[in-house]
Design a protein around this motif. Structure first.
Motif, PDB file in Angstrom:
ATOM      1  N   MET A 180       0.831  -1.200   0.000  1.00  0.00           N
ATOM      2  CA  MET A 180       0.000   0.000   0.000  1.00  0.00           C
ATOM      3  C   MET A 180       0.870   1.256   0.000  1.00  0.00           C
ATOM      4  O   MET A 180       0.568   2.235  -0.689  1.00  0.00           O
ATOM      5  N   TRP A 184       1.021   4.616  -2.610  1.00  0.00           N
ATOM      6  CA  TRP A 184       0.916   5.988  -2.128  1.00  0.00           C
ATOM      7  C   TRP A 184       2.051   6.866  -2.645  1.00  0.00           C
ATOM      8  O   TRP A 184       1.846   8.007  -3.024  1.00  0.00           O
ATOM      9  N   TYR A 214      -7.024   5.546  -5.401  1.00  0.00           N
ATOM     10  CA  TYR A 214      -5.993   4.699  -4.819  1.00  0.00           C
ATOM     11  C   TYR A 214      -5.970   3.298  -5.436  1.00  0.00           C
ATOM     12  O   TYR A 214      -4.910   2.816  -5.845  1.00  0.00           O
ATOM     13  N   TRP A 215      -7.110   2.616  -5.493  1.00  0.00           N
ATOM     14  CA  TRP A 215      -7.104   1.217  -5.922  1.00  0.00           C
ATOM     15  C   TRP A 215      -6.729   1.046  -7.399  1.00  0.00           C
ATOM     16  O   TRP A 215      -5.985   0.110  -7.733  1.00  0.00           O
ATOM     17  N   PHE A 218      -3.053   1.391  -7.300  1.00  0.00           N
ATOM     18  CA  PHE A 218      -2.472   0.199  -6.679  1.00  0.00           C
ATOM     19  C   PHE A 218      -2.391  -0.941  -7.702  1.00  0.00           C
ATOM     20  O   PHE A 218      -1.364  -1.631  -7.810  1.00  0.00           O
TER      21      PHE A 218
END
Length: 229
Positions: A180, A184, A214-215, A218
């Protein structure tokens, strides 16, 4: 009226001079991608950037990648132990194979592990700087990219250390937080290159930018890691 005081800071190469040729239409095909992108959009955008200035990008990348590879080659110069690669591959002596594979030593392993990662942060910062220049109607040469990127060495190295420290701490906490943290801070080096930010400021801005989606970021980080590997 008295002349305004001269700014003591060095001129920003991003604003130094208009481009010849590319500056007339700097963002055709790229400007439309200033928004959420799919995986195919990201790939298309990456190839668009490379096709716009292949000599500049490849030359700039070589400045940082070639010294790493040359140093690694020199450290592994005795890896064959005087024998040809065919002799080693055809050998059934396990001890000989292990000696050949380990002849590079700890230094070579360290360079092969850290060297490409360090070179990548400089390349990412430089390419971000180049693309940012296109978006304001400028073009940068390899020399201008180097003059803009090298003064940011301390920020790039500090951010590289801090980002990997955060990833390492996260990895110790069962692995998932480390992945994670990778997402970021994915664009920390490009932020430093485009905005000339400090390491902490760049990490915060990277987290704010990637946190908006974010996902998807990611997933792209994992995909790019698989492709790179």
């Amino acid at each position: 009226a008295p002349a305004p005081p001269r700014d003591p800071r060095p001129a920003d190469p991003l604003l130094a001079r208009p481009s010849s040729g590319m500056g007339r239409d700097p963002v055709a095909g790229l400007g439309a991608r200033l928004g959420p992108m799919t995986v195919s959009d990201v790939l298309d955008g990456a190839f668009d950037v490379l096709k716009r200035a292949p000599a500049t990008i490849i030359g700039f990348t070589a400045v940082f990648a070639l010294p790493v590879q040359l140093l690694l080659t020199w450290l592994q110069r005795d890896i064959l132990g005087g024998e040809s690669i065919i002799d080693i591959l055809e050998s059934t002596d396990t001890e000989q194979l292990e000696q050949a594979s380990g002849a590079g030593g700890t230094a070579a392993q360290l360079v092969s592990f850290l060297g490409p990662s360090l070179a990548l942060v400089f390349v990412a910062a430089g390419i971000a700087r180049l693309v940012a220049a296109w978006h304001v109607g400028r073009d940068l040469t390899i020399g201008q990219l180097l003059r803009a990127t090298l003064p940011q060495t301390w920020a790039l190295l500090a951010s590289w250390f801090l980002v990997h420290l955060a990833e390492g701490v996260g990895a110790l906490l069962c692995g998932i937080p480390g992945l994670m943290a990778m997402a970021w801070f994915l664009v920390t080096a490009p932020v430093i290159g485009a905005e000339q930010a400090g390491p902490i400021q760049a990490m915060r801005r990277s987290a704010r930018l990637t946190g908006r989606r974010y996902w998807p970021v990611f997933g792209l980080a994992l995909l790019s890691g698989v492709v790179a590997t």
